[in-house]
Design an enzyme around this catalytic site. Structure first.
Site, PDB file in Angstrom:
ATOM      1  N   THR A 184      21.979  23.208   8.694  1.00 16.70           N
ATOM      2  CA  THR A 184      22.756  22.297   7.849  1.00 16.70           C
ATOM      3  C   THR A 184      23.175  21.031   8.583  1.00 16.70           C
ATOM      4  O   THR A 184      23.366  19.993   7.959  1.00 16.70           O
ATOM      5  CB  THR A 184      24.007  22.991   7.271  1.00 16.70           C
ATOM      6  OG1 THR A 184      24.911  23.309   8.324  1.00 16.70           O
ATOM      7  CG2 THR A 184      23.640  24.243   6.519  1.00 16.70           C
TER       8      THR A 184
ATOM      9  N   MET B  49      25.031  17.517   4.395  1.00 19.05           N
ATOM     10  CA  MET B  49      25.067  18.076   3.042  1.00 19.05           C
ATOM     11  C   MET B  49      24.940  19.593   3.161  1.00 19.05           C
ATOM     12  O   MET B  49      24.100  20.218   2.514  1.00 19.05           O
ATOM     13  CB  MET B  49      23.941  17.443   2.238  1.00 19.05           C
ATOM     14  CG  MET B  49      24.094  15.924   2.177  1.00 19.05           C
ATOM     15  SD  MET B  49      22.846  15.112   1.167  1.00 19.05           S
ATOM     16  CE  MET B  49      21.545  14.883   2.359  1.00 19.05           C
ATOM     17  N   HIS B  50      25.803  20.157   4.040  1.00 22.34           N
ATOM     18  CA  HIS B  50      25.710  21.570   4.420  1.00 22.34           C
ATOM     19  C   HIS B  50      25.374  22.510   3.254  1.00 22.34           C
ATOM     20  O   HIS B  50      24.423  23.259   3.310  1.00 22.34           O
ATOM     21  CB  HIS B  50      27.043  22.051   5.006  1.00 22.34           C
ATOM     22  CG  HIS B  50      27.469  21.357   6.255  1.00 22.34           C
ATOM     23  ND1 HIS B  50      26.870  21.571   7.470  1.00 22.34           N
ATOM     24  CD2 HIS B  50      28.466  20.458   6.477  1.00 22.34           C
ATOM     25  CE1 HIS B  50      27.479  20.847   8.395  1.00 22.34           C
ATOM     26  NE2 HIS B  50      28.442  20.156   7.825  1.00 22.34           N
ATOM     27  N   ASP B  51      26.232  22.444   2.209  1.00 27.18           N
ATOM     28  CA  ASP B  51      26.129  23.478   1.176  1.00 27.18           C
ATOM     29  C   ASP B  51      24.824  23.426   0.402  1.00 27.18           C
ATOM     30  O   ASP B  51      24.328  24.451  -0.067  1.00 27.18           O
ATOM     31  CB  ASP B  51      27.313  23.340   0.196  1.00 27.18           C
ATOM     32  CG  ASP B  51      28.628  23.731   0.854  1.00 27.18           C
ATOM     33  OD1 ASP B  51      28.591  24.479   1.841  1.00 27.18           O
ATOM     34  OD2 ASP B  51      29.683  23.269   0.371  1.00 27.18           O
TER      35      ASP B  51
END
Lengths: 345, 312
Positions: free
Chosen positions: B193, B241-243
């Site tokens: 991520t 934009m980890h998620d």
């Protein structure tokens, strides 16, 4: 040139033996004492092996007694699957000069030597840190007399015992936590560093094989590790020490598009002489790069024995360690070859 | 091909919204509903942010249910240093006109899982509090869950402490309940991520798509770009934009590189509390997880652009 005075605190251990052989060969080092500690195998073996190696190599430094167990942790096993049941892969070596332990413990021998050397002593600790922790606790002013502690231990990526813990530190995590916070400058040479200089057995043979005063050592050493990697049962055990290397840049600076974070490059088939690689840093400081960081040792829970390196500064502490990055294989080979010049002469 | 039934759980949060966009746009997924948890911001904020997002996208029919307002064993600590006061600073939203469904969140989740013909995939984008409580309360529904895909953790290191990532650090006990549940888990951690980042040029390309979704995503990313006026067009911004990587790992098999691991969570360590203990050698237990080890960033941004084009 002024020699660096050192003591080697160790748990021989085959790679410890190579570290001692290396220290003995160098005109840059003044080895003042060998201090055995329980670790790779039980203390009765590591202490006997320390004497045998010193006797075999004709070393005249002091050999102290040491701790026969970790500070708090119960003994949970050993590394006989790597070092053989006796810690020296069953090698037959003559204790030619009949060396024995002197009747003094490591914590007093180290302190005495530190005081004698007037602040120049480097402690090279390549086993569990129990002796060093006791020295620090018994002699709080040790820090005034020791220049640096060079440690083989820990990892900031994968471990070789538990997922994140390396053996020496895992064996006595409380001792490591004490040493890290002792205020003495530390160079921490962990698996991330040492595995960078893993050799194939052929490469090792090329460096150390052939006629020399230590030929019978190397013949038995190479034969043992060749068998270890070819015997399936032993190899399975040995594969527990296989680890992966994460590129330093990728770990420390994650803001890199399409980084080649190199998880998964394993080191199957490479033999890592951890303790000798660590000691070699005193002979060639270009062997690996170091970074000043704050490091703490986890003593609780699943990750007990993990050396937690605060690369991103979350803990807001001053650096207490120079953390070693991947070692250079070619430079290490050169160190081994130079060592053999001494034993071939 | 039938769509994969998905239950979203998150704490929106900029990157949660990007994950929502990617999930809601995909013709491979059937988003059954969303539960909201406190984490990036308070539960009130994260609930509002989930509803705002769905209203903005014209997808008010997706039911939202508010869940736990604090971690299982600890007080809530929000990440307003990252997401701002509202938890979703940046875009200007019109006044809210929808509400969360009035139902206990565990029952809301259980009904979705029970009523789905196929096994449901749970996507967890925040602290795992809701999912953990759901699993504890509904042991009989475990075999109705295909897998749990979560954003959190790191194989090595962390972003909230030297050894822990925020979502897991926030509710380590919940994450342990989830990871030890026996349900297959997919961990999208920092090794992947952290590389889901855009530069100014790419923000411009997303904005130029010209849909409501692309405007929203571009506005969210611009919030982070504004913090770095010195960065040039090509420099990747501190706007991970980890998620959304969770969704990318489900809808594409060539974006997130996953490896088998035995995974559990450290809850007691002095320095490593909240550490996702990833054992790639399987020495501490059987493989129960797939753990991300790398991300193809170009492919990820392509997936995000595709999503923005689809959600008119």
């Amino acid at each position: 040139m002024k020699k660096i005075p050192i003591v080697i605190d160790c748990d021989p251990g085959t790679d410890d033996a190579v570290a001692l052989m290396l220290a003995n060969s160098s005109d840059l080092l003044d080895l003042r004492a060998i201090c055995p500690v329980a670790g790779n195998v039980a203390y009765r073996n590591t202490s006997r092996n320390a004497c045998t190696i010193a006797g075999y190599l004709g070393m005249d430094c002091r050999i102290s007694k040491g701790a026969d167990r970790a500070m708090l942790k119960a003994f949970e096993g050993d590394a006989a699957y790597v070092h053989g049941d006796d810690g020296m892969c069953g090698m037959k070596l003559p204790n030619s000069t009949g060396r024995t332990l002197e009747d003094k413990y490591a914590w007093d021998v180290i302190y005495e030597e530190a005081v004698k050397c007037g602040g120049e002593l480097v402690i090279c600790a390549v086993g569990p840190l129990t002796n060093i922790a006791i020295t620090i606790m018994k002699h709080p002013d040790l820090r005034d007399y020791v220049k640096r502690i060079l440690i083989m231990g820990g990892s900031f990526t994968q471990g070789n015992v538990t997922p994140y813990a390396e053996y020496n530190i895992w064996y006595d995590p409380h001792a490591c936590e004490l040493v890290l916070h002792s205020g003495i400058p530390i160079t921490l040479c962990g698996l991330d560093c040492t595995t960078g200089a893993g050799l194939t057995m052929d490469e090792l043979e090329e460096c150390v094989g052939g006629e020399s005063r230590v030929k019978d050592f190397w013949d038995q050493y190479i034969s043992f590790y060749r068998n270890l990697t070819s015997d399936p049962a032993r190899r399975d055990a040995g594969e527990r020490s296989i680890r992966q290397v994460v590129t330093t840049a990728g770990l420390i600076n994650p803001v890199r598009p399409n980084s080649t974070l190199n998880i998964g490059r394993n080191i199957v088939g490479r033999h890592v002489i951890h303790d000798a690689i660590t000691l070699a840093y005193l002979l060639d400081s270009s062997l690996f790069e170091v970074r000043p960081e704050y490091v703490a040792c986890e003593t609780r829970g699943l990750n007990a024995g993990q050396t937690v390196v605060d690369f991103r500064g979350h803990l807001k502490q001053q650096p207490n360690c120079d953390v070693a990055m991947a070692a250079d294989l070619e430079r290490f080979k050169a160190v081994l070859k130079k060592m053999m010049e001494f034993y071939r002469a | 091909m039938s769509r994969i039934p998905v239950l979203l759980d998150g704490d929106p949060g900029h990157d949660d919204v990007m994950a929502m966009v990617m999930a809601l746009a995909s013709d491979k997924l059937d988003v059954k509903g969303m539960t909201v948890v406190a984490g990036n911001s308070t539960l009130a904020n994260t609930s509002t942010n989930a509803l705002r997002t769905l209203e903005w996208l014209g997808l008010e029919h997706i039911p939202v249910c508010t869940g736990a307002d604090h971690p299982i064993m600890r007080p809530l600590q929000i990440a307003d240093s990252v997401h701002g006061k509202s938890g979703l600073d940046g875009p200007n939203f019109p006044p809210l006109h929808t509400k969360p469904v009035e139902k206990n969140f565990v029952d809301f989740m259980a009904d979705i899982v029970r009523e789905s013909e196929q096994k449901v995939t749970i996507v967890c984008m925040g602290p795992q509090t809701n999912v953990a409580i759901f699993l504890l309360a509904n042991p009989d529904l475990k075999d109705r869950i295909e897998r749990i895909v979560f954003m959190g953790g790191a194989a090595y290191g962390g972003n909230w402490s030297p050894a822990a990532e925020f979502n897991i650090w926030e509710d380590a006990e919940a994450a342990k309940i989830v990871c030890d549940s026996g349900i297959p888990v997919v961990m999208c951690g920092l090794e992947a991520t952290n590389y889901a980042r855009v530069n100014r040029r790419e923000i411009g390309e997303i904005r130029a798509i010209g849909t409501r979704a692309s405007t929203l995503v571009a506005d969210l990313l611009q919030f982070f770009a504004d913090k770095r006026p010195d960065a040039d067009d090509e420099q990747k911004l501190e706007a991970p934009m980890h998620d959304a990587v969770t969704i990318a790992s489900i809808i594409s098999d060539d974006c997130v590189e996953l490896r088998d691991a035995h995974l559990t969570i450290e809850t007691d360590g002095s320095y490593t509390q909240g550490c996702t203990v990833c054992d790639f050698r399987g020495i501490t237990g059987d493989f129960n997880a797939k753990v991300s080890v790398n991300l193809d960033c170009d492919r990820f941004i392509e997936l995000m652009k595709d999503a923005c084009r689809r959600l008119k």
